[in-house]
Design an enzyme around this catalytic site. Structure first.
Site, PDB file in Angstrom:
ATOM      1  N   SER A 156       4.738   7.008   9.781  1.00 12.56           N
ATOM      2  CA  SER A 156       3.623   6.457   9.035  1.00 12.56           C
ATOM      3  C   SER A 156       3.853   6.549   7.547  1.00 12.56           C
ATOM      4  CB  SER A 156       2.360   7.201   9.440  1.00 12.56           C
ATOM      5  OG  SER A 156       1.694   7.700   8.313  1.00 12.56           O
ATOM      6  N   LYS A 157       3.415   5.497   6.851  1.00 14.54           N
ATOM      7  CA  LYS A 157       3.654   5.568   5.421  1.00 14.54           C
ATOM      8  C   LYS A 157       2.633   6.454   4.741  1.00 14.54           C
ATOM      9  CE  LYS A 157       2.263   0.888   4.125  1.00 14.54           C
ATOM     10  NZ  LYS A 157       2.794  -0.343   3.599  1.00 14.54           N
ATOM     11  N   ARG A 158       1.522   6.668   5.400  1.00 15.69           N
ATOM     12  CA  ARG A 158       0.542   7.581   4.797  1.00 15.69           C
ATOM     13  C   ARG A 158       1.077   8.997   4.720  1.00 15.69           C
ATOM     14  NH1 ARG A 158      -5.476   5.493   6.424  1.00 15.69           N
ATOM     15  NH2 ARG A 158      -4.829   3.343   6.552  1.00 15.69           N
TER      16      ARG A 158
ATOM     17  N   THR B 183       0.826  -1.210   0.000  1.00 16.93           N
ATOM     18  CA  THR B 183       0.000   0.000   0.000  1.00 16.93           C
ATOM     19  C   THR B 183       0.859   1.259   0.000  1.00 16.93           C
ATOM     20  OG1 THR B 183      -0.075  -0.146   2.394  1.00 16.93           O
ATOM     21  CG2 THR B 183      -1.920  -1.098   1.215  1.00 16.93           C
TER      22      THR B 183
END
Ligand code: GLU
Length: 481
Positions: A250-252, A14
């Site tokens: 966070s990768k978001r 994702t």
């Protein structure tokens, strides 16, 4: 341990691989290697909406670059595949139906509208078990009529589900606090809650190593193992890595991407070494360790239960230690692309530049700026020559520059030693302090207030011809002053 240890890393494609994900994979890898076991890569791609193009390839690339080698995975069959969840759809259905037969799950035909009606003021709802006790006949009839359905977990009532986490100790949850959650969605996709259990069981995973976000839902997963009559794996949940005191990486939000750090000039082995220390500490508190050393030392007792803060300055320092520890050839090899891509690429002896840089940068991307002086040379501020402590002023500088020109113009051998000897001898003959000459010469050669080395090192890198050209240019500037 009686059984061969099998651990897995189960990234979801994702987005990029942030440091926290990679650390989970690294610990699972180290634990398997330490115990002579197998390390498995599984791609968890059932959340189709959050999939990002190219993210699977990025997982392979990242693991290869990081030196985290898996024994089984999508491209390395170990007999318990497929290793990509979207290729396992029929298995999830088969096992969900089996669980219904075993009494651990049930069909639910509730409509979206009905479920929305269960929402509280916050928009969340707990399923009211409406379909939990439908008769077999009713279920069969509704299935035959083609009614849409999901399969839900039939959580046993009034029991306490406990397990012993290898990091956090005993974790207990009352089953009355666990919802009859969805295992198989109406489109046939499994939820993570179901897929992780089926896959870990079928893949023979003995130790599940993952982030603490799953710590408190694990009792719920264990009830699924129990309902199947499967042996539960052991668990090691890892505390989060924080960006600062309150925010998780966070990768978001694009934090701390492994590949970005590599592109920024960090060595993969230094990044891996640094992230190993985010939440784990070897018995002797050592910091710089090879993968082999980490494998040897890795132990659950060294894993912390508190979160750690990702400190780029510390990683930078560690990277610098790796660079300094390299041989000249190794450093030349890793720095060459940065030298070649800088403005001076191809103009000077790159091995000399590398030699100059090795102890002077912490990350490779500092190189272009540090060597920009090799390219930018022109009129500069003569005030740079004034140094009270060394008793240098413009007149002394004039003399010093002349001394350096005379010293080097007839030199045949061009290296640190020969240049240093010649300049020192010339300074002495002119009755000047060699420090005064060296200082002035460095300014005259570079026109910069500070440089990554002294006059002699600068001259070596610049070469004889360019050194003389610059000294003469500076001599003219000084003469005009
Ligand atoms: N796909 C999950 C994640 O990326 C893996 C969780 C697990 O290791 O079970 O968070």
């Amino acid at each position: 341990m009686d059984k061969t240890v099998r651990t897995r890393f189960a990234p979801s494609p994702t987005g990029f691989m942030h440091i926290g994900n990679l650390r989970t994979g690294l610990y699972a890898y180290l634990f398997a290697r330490k115990n002579g076991g197998k390390f498995i890569l599984r791609i968890e791609d059932t959340d189709r909406e959050r999939m990002v193009d190219g993210a699977i390839e990025m997982v392979y690339r990242t693991l290869a670059t990081a030196g985290i080698d898996y024994d089984e995975g999508p491209d390395r069959d170990g007999g318990v595949g497929p290793y990509i969840q979207s290729d396992r759809m029929s298995l999830y259905r088969e096992y969900a139906e089996k669980l219904v037969e075993l009494g651990g799950a049930y069909y639910c035909f509730c409509t979206k509208e009905r479920l929305e009606g269960l929402q509280d003021e916050n928009g969340t709802h707990t399923y009211d078990k409406h379909c939990r006790n439908l008769s077999k006949e009713e279920v069969a009839a509704r299935l035959a009529a083609g009614e849409p359905y999901v399969i839900r977990q039939k959580v046993p009532e009034h029991v306490v589900s406990s397990y012993e986490d290898m990091v956090f100790g005993e974790i207990s949850v009352s089953s009355d606090d666990i919802e009859d959650g969805i295992l198989l969605k109406s489109d046939g996709m499994p939820t993570y809650n179901f897929a992780n259990v089926v896959d870990d069981h079928l893949m023979g995973i003995t130790h599940v190593i993952r982030g603490t976000e799953y710590l408190s839902s694990t009792p719920k997963y264990n009830l699924i193992y129990d309902a199947f009559g499967w042996e539960r794996p052991r668990y090691m949940h890892l505390p989060p890595i924080m960006k600062d005191a309150t925010r998780k990486l966070s990768k978001r939000f694009g934090d701390a991407n492994f590949e970005d750090f590599v592109a920024k000039g960090y060595l993969p082995q230094a990044i891996v070494n640094y992230i190993a220390l985010l939440g784990w500490c070897p018995k002797d508190n050592r910091e710089k360790m090879t993968m082999e050393e980490m494998t040897e030392e890795f132990d659950v007792s060294g894993i912390s239960t508190s979160s750690s803060i990702f400190d780029e300055a510390k990683m930078r320092w560690l990277n610098g230690e790796y660079l300094k520890a390299m041989t000249e050839e190794e450093f030349y090899k890793v720095s060459a692309p940065y030298i070649a891509a800088s403005k001076v690429g191809g103009k000077y002896d790159e091995a000399e530049i590398a030699r100059l840089m090795q102890t002077r940068v912490d990350i490779l991307s500092e190189i272009p700026d540090k060597i920009a002086f090799l390219d930018d040379f022109g009129e500069y501020d003569l005030g740079m020559y004034v140094h009270q402590k060394m008793k240098v002023d413009l007149n002394v500088a004039k003399q010093a520059v002349k001394v350096s020109i005379d010293a080097i113009k007839d030199l045949d051998v061009w290296n640190e030693e020969s240049i240093k000897d010649a300049v020192k001898a010339a300074a002495e003959a002119a009755g000047m302090k060699s420090g005064q000459v060296m200082f002035s010469m460095r300014v005259a050669l570079t026109g910069q207030p500070s440089t990554p080395g002294g006059a002699i090192e600068m001259a070596v890198v610049l070469g004889k011809e360019e050194s003389l050209r610059r000294l003469e240019f500076s001599q003219e500037m000084l003469a005009r002053a």
